[in-house]
Scaffold this motif. Structure first.
Motif, PDB file in Angstrom:
ATOM      1  N   LEU A  15       0.832  -1.196   0.000  1.00  0.00           N
ATOM      2  CA  LEU A  15       0.000   0.000   0.000  1.00  0.00           C
ATOM      3  C   LEU A  15       0.871   1.252   0.000  1.00  0.00           C
ATOM      4  O   LEU A  15       0.547   2.254  -0.648  1.00  0.00           O
ATOM      5  CB  LEU A  15      -0.931   0.002   1.216  1.00  0.00           C
ATOM      6  CG  LEU A  15      -2.137  -0.941   1.146  1.00  0.00           C
ATOM      7  CD1 LEU A  15      -2.902  -0.931   2.468  1.00  0.00           C
ATOM      8  CD2 LEU A  15      -3.074  -0.527   0.003  1.00  0.00           C
ATOM      9  N   SER A  16       1.992   1.185   0.712  1.00  0.00           N
ATOM     10  CA  SER A  16       2.909   2.318   0.745  1.00  0.00           C
ATOM     11  C   SER A  16       3.470   2.611  -0.646  1.00  0.00           C
ATOM     12  O   SER A  16       3.608   3.777  -1.038  1.00  0.00           O
ATOM     13  CB  SER A  16       4.048   2.045   1.735  1.00  0.00           C
ATOM     14  OG  SER A  16       4.961   3.118   1.767  1.00  0.00           O
ATOM     15  N   TRP A  20      -0.290   5.041  -0.301  1.00  0.00           N
ATOM     16  CA  TRP A  20      -1.203   5.029   0.850  1.00  0.00           C
ATOM     17  C   TRP A  20      -0.577   5.774   2.025  1.00  0.00           C
ATOM     18  O   TRP A  20       0.639   5.782   2.209  1.00  0.00           O
ATOM     19  CB  TRP A  20      -1.482   3.589   1.242  1.00  0.00           C
ATOM     20  CG  TRP A  20      -2.489   3.379   2.345  1.00  0.00           C
ATOM     21  CD1 TRP A  20      -2.236   2.998   3.618  1.00  0.00           C
ATOM     22  CD2 TRP A  20      -3.912   3.490   2.236  1.00  0.00           C
ATOM     23  NE1 TRP A  20      -3.402   2.872   4.333  1.00  0.00           N
ATOM     24  CE2 TRP A  20      -4.453   3.166   3.502  1.00  0.00           C
ATOM     25  CE3 TRP A  20      -4.783   3.834   1.215  1.00  0.00           C
ATOM     26  CZ2 TRP A  20      -5.827   3.173   3.767  1.00  0.00           C
ATOM     27  CZ3 TRP A  20      -6.151   3.854   1.471  1.00  0.00           C
ATOM     28  CH2 TRP A  20      -6.652   3.518   2.723  1.00  0.00           C
ATOM     29  N   PHE A  24      -5.544   8.605   4.304  1.00  0.00           N
ATOM     30  CA  PHE A  24      -6.571   7.735   3.735  1.00  0.00           C
ATOM     31  C   PHE A  24      -7.006   6.672   4.744  1.00  0.00           C
ATOM     32  O   PHE A  24      -8.183   6.302   4.798  1.00  0.00           O
ATOM     33  CB  PHE A  24      -6.063   7.082   2.454  1.00  0.00           C
ATOM     34  CG  PHE A  24      -5.581   8.068   1.431  1.00  0.00           C
ATOM     35  CD1 PHE A  24      -6.481   8.897   0.790  1.00  0.00           C
ATOM     36  CD2 PHE A  24      -4.234   8.185   1.122  1.00  0.00           C
ATOM     37  CE1 PHE A  24      -6.047   9.830  -0.141  1.00  0.00           C
ATOM     38  CE2 PHE A  24      -3.785   9.108   0.200  1.00  0.00           C
ATOM     39  CZ  PHE A  24      -4.697   9.938  -0.433  1.00  0.00           C
ATOM     40  N   ALA A  25      -6.068   6.182   5.537  1.00  0.00           N
ATOM     41  CA  ALA A  25      -6.374   5.134   6.508  1.00  0.00           C
ATOM     42  C   ALA A  25      -7.446   5.603   7.494  1.00  0.00           C
ATOM     43  O   ALA A  25      -8.305   4.821   7.917  1.00  0.00           O
ATOM     44  CB  ALA A  25      -5.109   4.715   7.255  1.00  0.00           C
ATOM     45  N   PRO A  34      -8.766  -1.014   0.501  1.00  0.00           N
ATOM     46  CA  PRO A  34      -8.279   0.144  -0.246  1.00  0.00           C
ATOM     47  C   PRO A  34      -7.805  -0.232  -1.647  1.00  0.00           C
ATOM     48  O   PRO A  34      -7.233  -1.301  -1.861  1.00  0.00           O
ATOM     49  CB  PRO A  34      -7.122   0.648   0.610  1.00  0.00           C
ATOM     50  CG  PRO A  34      -6.620  -0.575   1.304  1.00  0.00           C
ATOM     51  CD  PRO A  34      -7.822  -1.439   1.545  1.00  0.00           C
ATOM     52  N   ARG A  36      -6.377   1.937  -5.467  1.00  0.00           N
ATOM     53  CA  ARG A  36      -6.098   3.218  -6.126  1.00  0.00           C
ATOM     54  C   ARG A  36      -6.482   3.135  -7.597  1.00  0.00           C
ATOM     55  O   ARG A  36      -6.095   2.196  -8.309  1.00  0.00           O
ATOM     56  CB  ARG A  36      -4.619   3.597  -5.986  1.00  0.00           C
ATOM     57  CG  ARG A  36      -4.366   5.046  -6.362  1.00  0.00           C
ATOM     58  CD  ARG A  36      -2.974   5.524  -6.082  1.00  0.00           C
ATOM     59  NE  ARG A  36      -2.898   6.961  -6.309  1.00  0.00           N
ATOM     60  CZ  ARG A  36      -1.772   7.659  -6.410  1.00  0.00           C
ATOM     61  NH1 ARG A  36      -0.602   7.037  -6.263  1.00  0.00           N
ATOM     62  NH2 ARG A  36      -1.788   8.947  -6.640  1.00  0.00           N
ATOM     63  N   THR A  49      -4.122  -2.681  -6.419  1.00  0.00           N
ATOM     64  CA  THR A  49      -4.119  -3.144  -5.034  1.00  0.00           C
ATOM     65  C   THR A  49      -2.825  -3.925  -4.791  1.00  0.00           C
ATOM     66  O   THR A  49      -2.123  -4.277  -5.748  1.00  0.00           O
ATOM     67  CB  THR A  49      -5.320  -4.064  -4.745  1.00  0.00           C
ATOM     68  OG1 THR A  49      -5.081  -5.343  -5.365  1.00  0.00           O
ATOM     69  CG2 THR A  49      -6.626  -3.482  -5.284  1.00  0.00           C
ATOM     70  N   TRP A  70      -8.058   7.264  -4.303  1.00  0.00           N
ATOM     71  CA  TRP A  70      -8.167   6.093  -3.442  1.00  0.00           C
ATOM     72  C   TRP A  70      -9.647   5.864  -3.158  1.00  0.00           C
ATOM     73  O   TRP A  70     -10.399   6.823  -2.939  1.00  0.00           O
ATOM     74  CB  TRP A  70      -7.420   6.297  -2.127  1.00  0.00           C
ATOM     75  CG  TRP A  70      -5.947   6.069  -2.238  1.00  0.00           C
ATOM     76  CD1 TRP A  70      -4.980   7.009  -2.413  1.00  0.00           C
ATOM     77  CD2 TRP A  70      -5.271   4.802  -2.175  1.00  0.00           C
ATOM     78  NE1 TRP A  70      -3.740   6.415  -2.476  1.00  0.00           N
ATOM     79  CE2 TRP A  70      -3.884   5.067  -2.321  1.00  0.00           C
ATOM     80  CE3 TRP A  70      -5.697   3.483  -2.009  1.00  0.00           C
ATOM     81  CZ2 TRP A  70      -2.922   4.062  -2.305  1.00  0.00           C
ATOM     82  CZ3 TRP A  70      -4.736   2.482  -1.996  1.00  0.00           C
ATOM     83  CH2 TRP A  70      -3.376   2.768  -2.149  1.00  0.00           C
TER      84      TRP A  70
END
Length: 348
Positions: A15-16, A20, A24-25, A34, A36, A49, A70
């Motif tokens: 995710l990073s 992310w 967003f979290a 999640p 994008r 993903t 996102w």
């Protein structure tokens, strides 16, 4: 798509890697996954993903999303758009009264123009105002620098637009030269490219991502190019970040960019605030700080004219768009009232 070394840039992502963050979290609801947005089609979104690309539905309509967004995904649907950190939007081209999302969660807006007749400082100001309103860094990229004796005059004009503008000149076909853009598309960074057709956006995309999209040259009679990018897409960069390439824009109408225009023309707006009357038209009113600056030679009349034009355009488009939204809500409310009445009569 594969990099030249044979690796797939869209697998084994975290995710990073995708950009992310805690921003967003904090918005993600339990039960949502999640994702994008990488591509937007009529009814389908292509999202990225950690498990790879997926196709998901858009119950609220594909136009509600932008490439780079996102979303909270559930049951194969983009259930909710997570509030972006930044976004680029404009008035939709033509006579349509609507706002078009161009890209979201962009760190740097790469405004691509070339060292020929495409170079237009007034048009660059529009893009810079768009970037500032969208909370993006404005980066002016001057291509075809190898076709002029000295790109310095172009660079000087671009940098004079605002102290916040970073400008550089390069040859997009030279991989080493194009690699100078990598600081803006490294890990965790997203660079979006905008500009006219034929200025080298697709060539830059190929250099930065390792892609091999078709490119088209410019017409010799007017230095204008042909469209090669036909849709927006989020692409992985060699440097580890992300690139959003956009189709060439023939028309850039501003809307909801008042803050960006104010920041771009901060010298003019500072003078406006010093006028004796709050409704000063800056024509013949007494105590007008703008007129005083013009008379003293401290303010360029052409700069004032460009500020007037952009400010009036943005205000008109923003008001028209707000009126259209209000009419749409009123119409929707009437339809729902009629439907409720019909259900009551049927139930009775």
């Amino acid at each position: 798509m594969f990099f030249r070394d044979g690796t797939n840039p869209l697998t084994d992502l975290t995710l990073s890697d995708l950009g992310w963050s805690d921003h967003f979290a904090r918005q993600l609801e339990e039960g949502d996954a999640p994702a994008r947005i990488a591509e937007i089609h009529r009814t389908i979104l292509v999202a990225l993903t950690p498990d790879g690309p997926v196709k998901i539905g858009a119950p609220s309509g594909a136009g509600s999303f932008a490439v780079g967004d996102w979303v909270g995904m559930r049951d194969g649907q983009a259930r909710v758009r997570l509030a972006p950190r930044s976004q680029i939007a404009r008035k939709a081209a033509g006579h349509t009264v609507s706002r078009q999302l161009v890209a979201a969660n962009v760190d740097t807006l790469g405004i691509v123009t070339s060292c020929n007749d495409d170079f237009n400082p007034a048009r660059l100001e529009r893009y810079v105002a768009l970037a500032m309103a969208g909370d993006c860094l404005p980066l002016v990229i001057l291509t075809k620098s190898d076709m002029v004796n000295d790109p310095a005059p172009y660079l000087a004009q671009a940098r004079a637009i605002s102290p916040l503008v970073v400008a550089l000149a390069l040859n997009a076909r030279d991989l080493d030269d194009a690699a100078r853009l990598e600081p803006w598309c490294g890990p965790g960074q997203t660079l979006a490219l905008v500009g006219s057709s034929g200025v080298g956006k697709t060539t830059l995309q190929n250099a930065l991502t390792g892609g091999a999209e078709a490119t088209a040259g410019i017409r010799e009679d007017d230095a204008k190019g042909r469209h090669t990018t036909t849709y927006r897409a989020l692409r992985r960069c060699r440097a580890g970040g992300w690139l959003i390439d956009t189709p060439g824009m023939r028309e850039l109408q501003l809307t909801d960019t008042a803050e960006g225009i104010e920041e771009l023309f901060d010298d003019v707006t500072a003078l406006v605030s010093e006028c004796r009357f709050s409704d000063c038209a800056h024509e013949t009113e007494p105590g007008c700080a703008v007129r005083a600056a013009l008379d003293a030679g401290d303010l360029d009349p052409d700069r004032l004219a460009r500020w007037r034009k952009l400010e009036a355009e943005d205000r008109h488009n923003s008001e028209t768009l707000a009126e259209g939204r209000a009419r749409g809500k009123s119409f929707t409310k009437k339809i729902k009232t009629i439907q409720r009445g019909a259900r009551r009569r049927k139930g009775g």
